[in-house]
Each structure stands twice: as C-alpha cells, then as structure tokens.
Design an enzyme around this catalytic site. Sequence first.
Site, PDB file in Angstrom:
ATOM      1  N   ARG A  47       0.747  -1.268  -0.004  1.00 33.17           N
ATOM      2  CA  ARG A  47       0.078   0.079  -0.115  1.00 33.17           C
ATOM      3  C   ARG A  47       0.788   1.303   0.011  1.00 33.17           C
ATOM      4  O   ARG A  47       0.578   2.075  -0.708  1.00 33.17           O
ATOM      5  CB  ARG A  47      -0.964   0.044   0.938  1.00 33.17           C
ATOM      6  CG  ARG A  47      -1.747   1.379   1.419  1.00 33.17           C
ATOM      7  CD  ARG A  47      -2.922   1.474   2.242  1.00 33.17           C
ATOM      8  NE  ARG A  47      -2.819   0.405   3.398  1.00 33.17           N
ATOM      9  CZ  ARG A  47      -2.021   0.587   4.536  1.00 33.17           C
ATOM     10  NH1 ARG A  47      -1.480   1.746   4.676  1.00 33.17           N
ATOM     11  NH2 ARG A  47      -2.326  -0.301   5.506  1.00 33.17           N
ATOM     12  N   TYR A  99     -16.379  16.714 -15.092  1.00 35.99           N
ATOM     13  CA  TYR A  99     -16.836  15.360 -15.248  1.00 35.99           C
ATOM     14  C   TYR A  99     -18.108  15.036 -14.230  1.00 35.99           C
ATOM     15  O   TYR A  99     -18.004  15.309 -13.309  1.00 35.99           O
ATOM     16  CB  TYR A  99     -15.702  14.417 -14.876  1.00 35.99           C
ATOM     17  CG  TYR A  99     -15.849  13.095 -15.037  1.00 35.99           C
ATOM     18  CD1 TYR A  99     -16.113  12.301 -16.064  1.00 35.99           C
ATOM     19  CD2 TYR A  99     -15.818  12.214 -13.893  1.00 35.99           C
ATOM     20  CE1 TYR A  99     -16.296  10.988 -16.328  1.00 35.99           C
ATOM     21  CE2 TYR A  99     -16.117  10.925 -13.962  1.00 35.99           C
ATOM     22  CZ  TYR A  99     -16.452  10.395 -14.834  1.00 35.99           C
ATOM     23  OH  TYR A  99     -16.870   8.954 -15.062  1.00 35.99           O
ATOM     24  N   ASP A 171      -7.649  19.000 -13.998  1.00 33.83           N
ATOM     25  CA  ASP A 171      -7.853  17.475 -14.676  1.00 33.83           C
ATOM     26  C   ASP A 171      -7.377  17.516 -15.943  1.00 33.83           C
ATOM     27  O   ASP A 171      -7.981  18.217 -16.949  1.00 33.83           O
ATOM     28  CB  ASP A 171      -9.401  17.280 -14.467  1.00 33.83           C
ATOM     29  CG  ASP A 171      -9.812  15.816 -15.064  1.00 33.83           C
ATOM     30  OD1 ASP A 171      -8.999  15.287 -15.802  1.00 33.83           O
ATOM     31  OD2 ASP A 171     -10.836  15.510 -14.401  1.00 33.83           O
ATOM     32  N   LYS A 196      -8.459   6.611 -19.260  1.00 35.96           N
ATOM     33  CA  LYS A 196      -8.863   7.016 -20.727  1.00 35.96           C
ATOM     34  C   LYS A 196      -7.632   6.981 -21.484  1.00 35.96           C
ATOM     35  O   LYS A 196      -7.149   5.738 -21.918  1.00 35.96           O
ATOM     36  CB  LYS A 196      -9.362   8.355 -20.644  1.00 35.96           C
ATOM     37  CG  LYS A 196     -10.324   8.817 -19.440  1.00 35.96           C
ATOM     38  CD  LYS A 196     -11.694   8.070 -19.785  1.00 35.96           C
ATOM     39  CE  LYS A 196     -12.689   7.877 -18.448  1.00 35.96           C
ATOM     40  NZ  LYS A 196     -13.018   9.109 -17.745  1.00 35.96           N
TER      41      LYS A 196
HETATM   42  C1  LIG Z   1     -13.483   9.273 -16.369  1.00 35.50           C
HETATM   43  C2  LIG Z   1     -12.928  10.598 -15.983  1.00 35.50           C
HETATM   44  C3  LIG Z   1     -12.763  11.085 -14.569  1.00 35.50           C
HETATM   45  C4  LIG Z   1     -13.128   9.603 -13.481  1.00 35.50           C
HETATM   46  O1  LIG Z   1     -11.954   8.792 -13.646  1.00 35.50           O
HETATM   47  P1  LIG Z   1     -12.318   7.246 -13.482  1.00 35.50           P
HETATM   48  O2  LIG Z   1     -11.152   6.645 -13.908  1.00 35.50           O
HETATM   49  O3  LIG Z   1     -13.488   6.845 -14.324  1.00 35.50           O
HETATM   50  O4  LIG Z   1     -12.694   7.139 -11.953  1.00 35.50           O
HETATM   51  C5  LIG Z   1     -12.533  12.143 -14.140  1.00 35.50           C
HETATM   52  N1  LIG Z   1     -12.184  13.086 -14.886  1.00 35.50           N
HETATM   53  C6  LIG Z   1     -12.479  13.056 -16.330  1.00 35.50           C
HETATM   54  C7  LIG Z   1     -12.172  14.127 -17.170  1.00 35.50           C
HETATM   55  C8  LIG Z   1     -12.890  11.665 -16.815  1.00 35.50           C
HETATM   56  O5  LIG Z   1     -13.152  11.717 -18.153  1.00 35.50           O
END
Ligand SMILES: *Cc1c(COP(=O)(O)O)cnc(C)c1O
Length: 381
Positions: A47, A99, A171, A196
């Site tokens: 961890r 998001y 982000d 992604k």
């Molecule tokens: C998918 C996404 C998230 C969340 O991520 P997860 O891996 O699904 O928990 C946060 N910000 C953006 C822009 C996203 O596309």
Amino acid sequence: MKKKTMMIHGGHTTDEFTGAVAPPIYQTSTYKQDGIGNLRQGYEYSRSKNPTRSALESLIADLEHGTDGFAFGSGMAAVSTVVMLLNAGDHIVVGSDVYGGTYRVFTKVFDRIGVKSTFVDTTDEAAVRNAITAQTKMLYIETPTNPLLNVTDIARMAEIAREHQLITVVDNTFMTPYFQNPLDLGADIVLHSATKYIGGHSDVVAGLLVTKDAELAERIGFIQNSVGGVLGPQDSFLLVRGIKTLAIRMEQTERTTLEIVDYLNHNDVVTNVFHPSQLNDAQLAIQQRQASGFGGMISFDVGSKEKAEALVKSLKYFTLAESLGAVESLISVPSQMTHASIPRERRLELGITDGLVRISVGIEDSEDLLEDLKQGFAAIQ
Ligand SMILES: *Cc1c(COP(=O)(O)O)cnc(C)c1O
C-alpha cells in the site's frame, strides 16, 4: 528529452535488479526485511510502495514535468485524494462542467462532510473571482471540458489562485501530457483519469496525480498511504505499457478527428459541432497557447433524442459505451449516459441537450470511420 522519447525512456521503468526492460509485475503485498526496519530500497508494504507502481509514478511525474507522481485505483480516487488535502469548513471553486462523477463526489460526498463547492464557468474570470471567499482553499478546473470542449486559460486561473493562496488543480485527462502540461502553466497539481488516453486500451481503471511542490507531494503521499486507494501492480504495468504508444495514438487520433470535424461541419442534420479547433478566436488563442493539439473528443447536436438514439444504433465502428480515449472509437449520448446524474434542467443550462452526441475518436482507418458516419446519417434522415 522530447516527448515521444520520454514516453519510452522517462521515469525509472527498467528493473534495477534484473535489467528487465519491461517493468516486472511485482505481485507482492509485503517485503522481507534484513533485520527489523532494515528495508531493501525502502519497500515495506505494497500500500505504501510497490516497485511496479513506483515505475509508473516516476514515468508520469516526468511526462507532466513534475517531481512526484501518485497512482490510484481510479480517477475518482485521485480526485478524492486531492479534496482530502482540505479540512472541514474549507471551500472549493470548481469548473461548472466538470466530469459528472467529479460533480457527484463534490456535491454528494464532500459537501456532506464539510467541504463545500461552488461551480462556476471558469472561462469567466469575474465569475471565478466572485466565487472566491475567505474559506476558499482550492480552484479545480478541467480543460477542455466534457462534453462541450470549452477551454479555460490555465495560466490566468493559476495566477488568480495564487493571489488568494489557493491550490490549483487541473484535470488533464482530455489533453494528456502529450498535448498539455498544466504544471508548466502554474498549476500545483495535475490529475488524470488514466482509464482514458493514458491506458488507452479500455482495459484499466486508474487515476494519477503529479505535483512539483515538495510539501504537496509529502501530503499527497501521506493521504495515498493512509486512505489506501492505490493502484495494483498489474494495472500499473498496463499503464506503463499504454504510455509507450500515447504519443502516436494521440497524433493518429487527432488527424482523424479533424477530418470528422470537417465532415460534421458540412452535414445538414448537425446543428452544432464542438471541438477545441472550432472555438471562437479568443478561446482558440488560449488553446493554441497552452496546448500543442486539439485532442480526439468531438460533440455534436443532431437535434433530438430520437435522432441521437437512432444514430448511435446504426453505427458499426463506433462502440456505444461510456468512457473515452481508447484505440477503438466510442460513441455516447451524454444526457442519457455520462451526464445522466445531472438534473435535466441543469444539463440544459450547461448546453447538454438531448440531441447531443459525443464521440471519442479511435485509431482505426479514418476512411472506415467516415464511411460509417455517412451510412449512419443516411439511416436517420
Ligand atoms: C473518467 C473521468 C474521470 C474519472 O475517472 P475514473 O477513472 O472513471 O474514476 C475524471 N475526470 C475526467 C475528465 C474523466 O473523463
């Protein structure tokens, strides 16, 4: 080191012990000590630290021009870790079309335990300034936004945040470190849903954080270990592997995306095409200043829920699915999928109409994708 080279040679991904070129998957929870507290290379318990995760964390730190990277079991675990830097009573100013899951965790979880958020259009400087109170401690932005691809000036926002001693979080999921590096523009923390583009193959759920501030790095590391939402070794390996082709995937995706944008602009059914290349002059200038590309996400309006549903059903190379940023092209109807948790009234305020369709362009042959769109539109006309 240039970007494509760094994706292959950045971080410390070659195994120190064996010289293995691909980082071994250290599928272990604990490590033998050579005497109490006498650790080898600082590894004590997975961890806290795992060599495969460390390889990924060093690589993403390099790619985002930071000093410290942190890998989590999902993008949302990364988002939550960032919020846990704050205390009850603190306040966050958040971009209005972040998001959907981010909106949900801010309003339904962190609000309940005393960290309040105000959502504002971060393309509007005055609105951001007005939202900042004495309790505000963080500015949280996403650019370009999802699904309407609006662009926020990261450097300008970081400047405003600095005036008020706020932590700026960006982000960077949509742009990836290949096209945009928010730390260079003054942000304090960069966040990725590595599910992604970074993973890129629709086979991992993961989140990443990077900073170059030593104090923030120590606090994030403490929360990562205390709360424990860490990424496992197998998934860390898959992300290191995915990153090796990130640059060429992004280039291919963007080439095809621009062709599809052009096709949609000349389509009679489509009323609006959203892509960073289609922004007004002022926004376009910001995008071109802070990023080296436009990315592979396109949204467009086909006028009605019925047409949107019929279109997604008739396509064969665009997989109907949530998520984005993969080798295969994906298609979704945000109002019924990714943004369904936002009340309809609020959705319409944001411009997320019932006929809005979003595509994440993959790396298939562009001729096939265009042909598929043509037959899809013919089917709904
Ligand atoms: C998918 C996404 C998230 C969340 O991520 P997860 O891996 O699904 O928990 C946060 N910000 C953006 C822009 C996203 O596309």
